[in-house]
Enzyme design. Sequence first.
Site, PDB file in Angstrom:
ATOM      1  N   ASN A 264       0.863  -1.195   0.000  1.00  0.00           N
ATOM      2  CA  ASN A 264       0.000   0.000   0.000  1.00  0.00           C
ATOM      3  C   ASN A 264       0.896   1.241   0.000  1.00  0.00           C
ATOM      4  O   ASN A 264       2.120   1.129  -0.018  1.00  0.00           O
ATOM      5  CB  ASN A 264      -0.945  -0.024   1.212  1.00  0.00           C
ATOM      6  CG  ASN A 264      -0.167  -0.133   2.505  1.00  0.00           C
ATOM      7  OD1 ASN A 264       0.603   0.748   2.853  1.00  0.00           O
ATOM      8  ND2 ASN A 264      -0.347  -1.241   3.215  1.00  0.00           N
ATOM      9  N   ASP A 333      -4.362  -6.632   5.050  1.00  0.00           N
ATOM     10  CA  ASP A 333      -5.394  -7.519   5.613  1.00  0.00           C
ATOM     11  C   ASP A 333      -5.395  -8.873   4.917  1.00  0.00           C
ATOM     12  O   ASP A 333      -5.921  -9.848   5.442  1.00  0.00           O
ATOM     13  CB  ASP A 333      -6.773  -6.878   5.472  1.00  0.00           C
ATOM     14  CG  ASP A 333      -6.914  -5.675   6.397  1.00  0.00           C
ATOM     15  OD1 ASP A 333      -6.385  -5.737   7.515  1.00  0.00           O
ATOM     16  OD2 ASP A 333      -7.535  -4.678   5.980  1.00  0.00           O
ATOM     17  N   LYS A 343       9.286 -17.108 -10.504  1.00  0.00           N
ATOM     18  CA  LYS A 343       8.539 -16.008 -11.120  1.00  0.00           C
ATOM     19  C   LYS A 343       7.376 -16.581 -11.953  1.00  0.00           C
ATOM     20  O   LYS A 343       7.593 -17.505 -12.755  1.00  0.00           O
ATOM     21  CB  LYS A 343       9.491 -15.197 -12.017  1.00  0.00           C
ATOM     22  CG  LYS A 343       8.816 -13.998 -12.633  1.00  0.00           C
ATOM     23  CD  LYS A 343       9.754 -13.253 -13.552  1.00  0.00           C
ATOM     24  CE  LYS A 343       8.954 -12.195 -14.299  1.00  0.00           C
ATOM     25  NZ  LYS A 343       9.637 -11.714 -15.489  1.00  0.00           N
ATOM     26  N   PHE A 378      -4.482   2.995  14.798  1.00  0.00           N
ATOM     27  CA  PHE A 378      -4.772   4.015  13.800  1.00  0.00           C
ATOM     28  C   PHE A 378      -5.901   3.493  12.935  1.00  0.00           C
ATOM     29  O   PHE A 378      -6.060   2.282  12.781  1.00  0.00           O
ATOM     30  CB  PHE A 378      -3.534   4.289  12.931  1.00  0.00           C
ATOM     31  CG  PHE A 378      -2.748   5.464  13.398  1.00  0.00           C
ATOM     32  CD1 PHE A 378      -1.991   5.385  14.546  1.00  0.00           C
ATOM     33  CD2 PHE A 378      -2.793   6.668  12.703  1.00  0.00           C
ATOM     34  CE1 PHE A 378      -1.274   6.484  14.991  1.00  0.00           C
ATOM     35  CE2 PHE A 378      -2.079   7.762  13.143  1.00  0.00           C
ATOM     36  CZ  PHE A 378      -1.322   7.677  14.285  1.00  0.00           C
ATOM     37  N   LYS A 392     -13.821   0.165  15.265  1.00  0.00           N
ATOM     38  CA  LYS A 392     -12.529  -0.539  15.396  1.00  0.00           C
ATOM     39  C   LYS A 392     -12.022  -0.451  16.831  1.00  0.00           C
ATOM     40  O   LYS A 392     -11.461  -1.400  17.363  1.00  0.00           O
ATOM     41  CB  LYS A 392     -11.482   0.078  14.450  1.00  0.00           C
ATOM     42  CG  LYS A 392     -11.677  -0.318  13.008  1.00  0.00           C
ATOM     43  CD  LYS A 392     -10.635   0.344  12.108  1.00  0.00           C
ATOM     44  CE  LYS A 392     -11.162   0.401  10.678  1.00  0.00           C
ATOM     45  NZ  LYS A 392     -10.341   1.194   9.786  1.00  0.00           N
ATOM     46  N   LYS A 396     -11.521  -4.035  18.437  1.00  0.00           N
ATOM     47  CA  LYS A 396     -10.140  -4.454  18.731  1.00  0.00           C
ATOM     48  C   LYS A 396      -9.775  -4.197  20.195  1.00  0.00           C
ATOM     49  O   LYS A 396      -8.631  -4.385  20.589  1.00  0.00           O
ATOM     50  CB  LYS A 396      -9.170  -3.735  17.789  1.00  0.00           C
ATOM     51  CG  LYS A 396      -9.447  -4.015  16.301  1.00  0.00           C
ATOM     52  CD  LYS A 396      -8.295  -3.624  15.395  1.00  0.00           C
ATOM     53  CE  LYS A 396      -8.691  -3.759  13.921  1.00  0.00           C
ATOM     54  NZ  LYS A 396      -7.573  -3.938  13.020  1.00  0.00           N
TER      55      LYS A 396
HETATM   56  N1  CTP Z   1      -4.040  -3.627  11.922  1.00  0.00           N
HETATM   57  C1  CTP Z   1      -3.461  -4.726  12.489  1.00  0.00           C
HETATM   58  N2  CTP Z   1      -3.391  -5.899  11.801  1.00  0.00           N
HETATM   59  C2  CTP Z   1      -3.931  -5.997  10.570  1.00  0.00           C
HETATM   60  C3  CTP Z   1      -4.564  -4.881   9.986  1.00  0.00           C
HETATM   61  C4  CTP Z   1      -4.599  -3.706  10.682  1.00  0.00           C
HETATM   62  O1  CTP Z   1      -2.994  -4.642  13.620  1.00  0.00           O
HETATM   63  N3  CTP Z   1      -3.831  -7.147   9.937  1.00  0.00           N
HETATM   64  C5  CTP Z   1      -4.069  -2.386  12.694  1.00  0.00           C
HETATM   65  C6  CTP Z   1      -3.505  -1.169  11.994  1.00  0.00           C
HETATM   66  O2  CTP Z   1      -2.124  -1.027  12.259  1.00  0.00           O
HETATM   67  C7  CTP Z   1      -4.296  -0.041  12.590  1.00  0.00           C
HETATM   68  C8  CTP Z   1      -5.646  -0.672  12.925  1.00  0.00           C
HETATM   69  O3  CTP Z   1      -5.434  -2.075  12.928  1.00  0.00           O
HETATM   70  O4  CTP Z   1      -3.735   0.425  13.798  1.00  0.00           O
HETATM   71  C9  CTP Z   1      -6.726  -0.354  11.943  1.00  0.00           C
HETATM   72  O5  CTP Z   1      -6.268  -0.628  10.643  1.00  0.00           O
HETATM   73  P1  CTP Z   1      -7.186  -0.280   9.377  1.00  0.00           P
HETATM   74  O6  CTP Z   1      -6.473  -0.739   8.144  1.00  0.00           O
HETATM   75  O7  CTP Z   1      -7.654   1.133   9.456  1.00  0.00           O
HETATM   76  O8  CTP Z   1      -8.457  -1.149   9.644  1.00  0.00           O
HETATM   77  P2  CTP Z   1      -8.696  -2.691   9.547  1.00  0.00           P
HETATM   78  O9  CTP Z   1      -8.851  -3.237  10.910  1.00  0.00           O
HETATM   79  O10 CTP Z   1      -7.680  -3.329   8.681  1.00  0.00           O
HETATM   80  O11 CTP Z   1     -10.141  -2.707   8.860  1.00  0.00           O
HETATM   81  P3  CTP Z   1     -10.565  -2.195   7.392  1.00  0.00           P
HETATM   82  O12 CTP Z   1      -9.338  -2.407   6.504  1.00  0.00           O
HETATM   83  O13 CTP Z   1     -11.703  -3.058   7.058  1.00  0.00           O
HETATM   84  O14 CTP Z   1     -10.917  -0.730   7.539  1.00  0.00           O
END
Ligand code: CTP
Length: 453
Positions: A264, A333, A343, A378, A392, A396
Amino acid sequence: MLGDKKNVLLVVSGSIAAYKAADIARNLVKAGISVTVSLTANGAKFITPITFETLTASKCLVDTFDRSFKFDVEHISAAKAADLCVIAPASANIIGKIASGIADDMATTTIMACTCPKIIAPAMNTAMYDNPIVQDNMARLRKYGYRFIAPAEGLLACGDVGRGKLAPVEAICAYILDLLKTDAFADPDSDKYADHETGDNTPEANAGADALTACKDNVEADKAVAVGSDEDTGLKKQDLAGRRVLVTAGPTQEAIDPVRYITNHSSGKMGYAIAEAARKRGAEVVLVSGQVAISPPEGVKLVSVVSAQDMAEAVFEHFETTDILVMAAAVADYRPAEVADQKIKKKDGDMVIRLARTTDILGTIAGKKKEGQFICGFSMETENLLENSRKKLEKKKLDMIAANSIAEPGAGFAHDTNKITIITKDSELSLPLISKLETADRILDAIVAEISE
Ligand code: CTP
């Protein structure tokens, strides 16, 4: 009862950084504090008692069999007179001795007899500092209420580069002055150290604390002239001294094959700013970072990772010894369910990559959280920022979440500025568009306010 003047017992042990203790003594004396120096035999090989006697106008205590003393039982008298005991620089040896209850010279007997608050500023080679025995000794001392001023990272006297340099003299002095004023003496309702010292919360003692603030301002003004701006000197408030902060930053990369990966746009700037701000406020910082193009802030321990799985393992490993976790990383995710060994060659037509879920690090860590640990996440959103972020926070089981809309101009990925809302169970604080370093400080302000409640 203590007079207005506070007494600091400064213990100097055998380290090349011993010469910096002269500046500590000098700054404290300039701030109106009475300083007594206790020098270990090894410390005296690096700096002489005469230096300290000249700077403090008091006898420097060197060994227990010196008969030219002014007190009856010198180590006990010095310990009784001390409002604060500071061991700086503290070698691995003296930390080990204190942790093991060894009192075999003037310095260690005096420390053992001290009932006042004690601060240790370690200075040693990186491998020694990271040695689990030294870390265990420090953990043990923390349990007994000793406070630590974490060493800085940089070029060490032995030629190695790493953590172990004595924290900046300015940061040590600022911490001492803060502690003398705020924790132990200034708050009339505080009984934090009442068992240890005189319990002196009298107007006289508090007036002394006020005088210290004025003196501290003088020292700080002095330093600003000598070394430049507040930002560069580590002269920020040391409200995270003794705390261990774990920060994650940057993107993760999820391999498809040896050539390609899914990632990303995260630049790591926000997480790096938090690590830098926390370090400047005195914390010992571990920064778990995905692959980024920026350099880590000075004085933080960098753990470089690639994938979400690597990041999860690094966070789980360090979390146990962490006081504050800030997850600013943009963790994938999903990862490719299979990673090709070779490859992948193109074929005619489309292709599909099956994705599997990665570990939700924050979602998992709630189950490992112990009393006293603080977790800030975050939340990156393009719509329904506050509503989704609050979900969240709850799902969490976080203590705080920094909600970050990438729809706002100047906020989010790669910018040097950000615009966030700090959300807790009971509060919501929207910050204006400010630099990521300022944003980091505001987040840390909010965390400090929460943990001090
Ligand atoms: N995070 C994490 N582990 C993951 C994905 C995200 O610990 N596999 C943490 C990120 O570092 C951030 C928080 O979860 O502090 C929220 O991440 P975000 O990408 O905003 O949300 P997600 O929980 O991934 O949900 P979505 O992508 O559906 O918004």
